[in-house]
Structures are given as structure tokens and as C-alpha cells.
Design a protein around this motif. Structure first.
Motif, PDB file in Angstrom:
ATOM      1  N   HIS A   1       5.653  -0.554  -7.532  1.00  7.94           N
ATOM      2  CA  HIS A   1       5.990   0.182  -6.200  1.00  7.94           C
ATOM      3  C   HIS A   1       7.560   0.735  -6.208  1.00  7.94           C
ATOM      4  CE1 HIS A   1       6.062   0.994  -1.517  1.00  7.94           C
ATOM      5  NE2 HIS A   1       6.349   2.099  -2.233  1.00  7.94           N
ATOM      6  N   ARG A   2       8.669  -0.129  -6.609  1.00 13.14           N
ATOM      7  CA  ARG A   2       9.792   0.333  -6.731  1.00 13.14           C
ATOM      8  C   ARG A   2       9.964   1.344  -8.270  1.00 13.14           C
ATOM      9  NH1 ARG A   2      12.908  -5.410  -5.470  1.00 13.14           N
ATOM     10  NH2 ARG A   2      12.899  -5.028  -3.205  1.00 13.14           N
ATOM     11  N   PHE A   3       9.362   0.894  -9.295  1.00 19.23           N
ATOM     12  CA  PHE A   3       9.396   1.635 -10.606  1.00 19.23           C
ATOM     13  C   PHE A   3       8.619   3.205 -10.121  1.00 19.23           C
ATOM     14  CE2 PHE A   3       7.122   3.173 -14.157  1.00 19.23           C
ATOM     15  CZ  PHE A   3       7.891   2.943 -15.305  1.00 19.23           C
ATOM     16  N   LYS A   4       7.669   3.233  -9.687  1.00 21.04           N
ATOM     17  CA  LYS A   4       6.997   4.499  -9.338  1.00 21.04           C
ATOM     18  C   LYS A   4       8.038   5.370  -8.380  1.00 21.04           C
ATOM     19  CE  LYS A   4       3.556   6.756  -6.308  1.00 21.04           C
ATOM     20  NZ  LYS A   4       4.376   7.109  -5.240  1.00 21.04           N
ATOM     21  N   THR A   5       8.706   4.906  -7.636  1.00 17.30           N
ATOM     22  CA  THR A   5       9.847   5.670  -6.769  1.00 17.30           C
ATOM     23  C   THR A   5      11.035   6.082  -7.375  1.00 17.30           C
ATOM     24  OG1 THR A   5       9.168   4.114  -4.763  1.00 17.30           O
ATOM     25  CG2 THR A   5      11.267   5.280  -4.475  1.00 17.30           C
ATOM     26  N   PHE A   6      11.422   5.298  -8.261  1.00 16.30           N
ATOM     27  CA  PHE A   6      12.746   5.635  -9.217  1.00 16.30           C
ATOM     28  C   PHE A   6      12.416   6.159 -10.671  1.00 16.30           C
ATOM     29  CE2 PHE A   6      13.804   2.513  -5.810  1.00 16.30           C
ATOM     30  CZ  PHE A   6      14.665   3.466  -5.126  1.00 16.30           C
TER      31      PHE A   6
ATOM     32  N   ILE B   1       0.914  -1.276  -0.052  1.00 18.41           N
ATOM     33  CA  ILE B   1       0.120  -0.089  -0.062  1.00 18.41           C
ATOM     34  C   ILE B   1       0.807   1.393   0.086  1.00 18.41           C
ATOM     35  CG2 ILE B   1      -1.872   1.390   1.386  1.00 18.41           C
ATOM     36  CD1 ILE B   1      -3.063  -1.453   2.246  1.00 18.41           C
ATOM     37  N   ASP B   2       0.672   2.039  -1.278  1.00 16.38           N
ATOM     38  CA  ASP B   2       1.865   2.930  -1.308  1.00 16.38           C
ATOM     39  C   ASP B   2       1.125   4.425  -1.197  1.00 16.38           C
ATOM     40  OD1 ASP B   2       4.071   4.342  -2.169  1.00 16.38           O
ATOM     41  OD2 ASP B   2       3.529   4.420  -4.285  1.00 16.38           O
ATOM     42  N   HIS B   3       1.929   5.455  -1.099  1.00 17.53           N
ATOM     43  CA  HIS B   3       1.197   6.798  -0.927  1.00 17.53           C
ATOM     44  C   HIS B   3       1.442   7.247  -2.263  1.00 17.53           C
ATOM     45  CE1 HIS B   3       1.946   6.315   3.507  1.00 17.53           C
ATOM     46  NE2 HIS B   3       1.370   7.331   3.562  1.00 17.53           N
ATOM     47  N   CYS B   4       0.562   7.927  -3.084  1.00 19.79           N
ATOM     48  CA  CYS B   4       0.550   8.201  -4.178  1.00 19.79           C
ATOM     49  C   CYS B   4       1.191   9.550  -4.275  1.00 19.79           C
ATOM     50  CB  CYS B   4      -0.786   8.758  -4.730  1.00 19.79           C
ATOM     51  SG  CYS B   4      -0.909   9.279  -6.443  1.00 19.79           S
TER      52      CYS B   4
END
Length: 216
Positions: A79-84, A49-52
Motif C-alpha cells: 500500500h505504501r509502495f503504491k503511494t510513493f 483496502i486501497d483506492h486504485c
């Protein structure tokens, strides 16, 4: 029991903490159904569950709150793709996610879980009920967009009397058809035709004798 209202499990105090509570996490999984990255079908139960909008660990008050409208399910890979990556993620309160790629392409995904399906069904039911109500009693719109008030009883009565008087003008006792016959007398004229009483006739006769006496 899960309250379907958006944000029903939000808590002002817990919104400033990084990890969502159990009730809020369950709502996000029930809403999303799968990973929210476009094209991904990993079950929400196997997602993070990630923060947009990223949670601000230095000052949580500045944004990225832990609330329903800022949380979504992402599998570990996305999740990692969104972060980086440089992709932009924008989450609407109802869970609709818009993803913008660095080249400007836009993708949209909607939540597919049972909570989202229930909300869509409720929205359709409300829209259907509104359409039925509007069909029974439409808003009195005009061409220029202004609204007219609904005609009152007295306005309808006045309009009906105007129509009856117009018919009376065309079919009164002093009117005649081109062939010499008289048209039928309308109801309005029949109700409102002049009536001269016996006393009024006697007054007129007396006045006539006073004003115009005989020559003898």
C-alpha cells in the motif's frame, strides 16, 4: 448471501466517502483473496483496502470513488509502495489488475478469492452453453462476414423442386440412354407429367374437323 454481480454493493452516496462500508469491504476481500501486488501472498483479511485511483478528498466528485471497480486489497507494505512509487495501477471492473513499472514493464494479476472464482466458473458455464447452442444451430456466416437469413420452408421447398426438375430433365420419358434404353422416370415427372382428358381429346378432334374438313 453475497450477490455475485459486479458493483452490487455500490452506493452512490457512499461512493463519495473515503471509507468503504462493511458490505463493500467484505466483497473486495472475497474477490481478491490476497494482496493484489504482483507476487504477494498476504491474505486479504490482513490487507488494507486501497483506492486504485486515489480518492480526491478536496472534491470527491472528480473521481477516485469508493466503488468495487476502484478498490483492491494491498498489504501495508505494498500500500505504501503504491503511494510513493511511480508505478501505475489499473484495475478492471472484474478485478483484473495491470501494473506498469517506470521502465515500461507490464504485469497482470487476477483476483483469487472465492467470489472471483465463482464468477469465472459462471463465465465458463455460460460460454459452454453458448458453444453447445452454436453447435446445434450455428450462425449462417458467409465468407465476407455478412449474415444470411435462415432458409424458410418455402425456400427449402423451392430448392427441392428445382433438384427434382433437374433430375426429371435427365430421366424424363423423352430421354434415352446411349444404349437405347430409357432411364427410370423420376418422382417429379411422375407427379407432374402432362395429362390429357377425354373431353380435351374430343375438343381437339372437333377443331381438327372444322379447320381441316375432309375433301368430300
Amino acid at each position: 448471501h453475497v450477490d455475485p454481480a459486479i458493483g452490487a454493493a455500490d452506493d452512490a452516496r457512499r461512493a463519495l466517502t473515503y471509507r468503504p462500508g462493511a458490505a463493500l469491504a467484505r466483497r473486495i476481500r472475497l474477490r481478491d483473496g490476497t494482496c493484489r501486488h504482483p507476487g504477494c501472498t498476504v491474505s486479504a483479511d490482513n490487507c488494507d483496502i486501497d483506492h486504485c485511483r486515489p480518492f480526491d478528498h478536496a472534491d470527491p466528485q472528480r473521481g477516485g470513488h469508493t466503488t468495487e471497480c476502484n478498490l483492491m486489497c494491498l498489504c501495508r507494505r505494498h500500500h505504501r509502495f503504491k503511494t510513493f512509487s511511480g508505478w501505475i495501477y489499473d484495475l478492471a471492473p472484474d478485478g483484473t489488475l495491470v501494473v506498469v513499472t517506470p521502465d515500461g514493464s507490464t504485469m497482470l494479476t487476477r483476483p483469487s478469492g472465492p467470489l472471483a472464482a465463482y464468477r469465472r466458473e459462471q463465465a465458463r458455464a455460460e460460454q459452454d452453453a453458448w458453444d453447445v447452442q452454436q453447435a446445434r444451430n450455428p450462425e449462417p456466416d458467409t465468407a465476407d462476414g455478412d449474415l444470411l437469413s435462415e432458409p424458410t420452408y418455402w425456400a427449402r421447398r423451392a430448392a427441392r423442386h428445382r433438384a427434382e426438375r433437374a433430375r426429371a430433365d435427365r430421366s424424363g420419358p423423352d430421354r434415352a440412354n446411349p444404349d437405347g434404353t430409357r432411364p427410370p422416370i423420376g418422382r417429379w415427372w411422375d407427379r407432374n407429367k402432362p395429362v390429357v382428358g377425354r373431353a380435351e381429346e374430343q375438343v381437339h378432334q372437333l377443331l381438327d374437323e372444322i379447320l381441316h374438313p375432309p375433301p368430300f
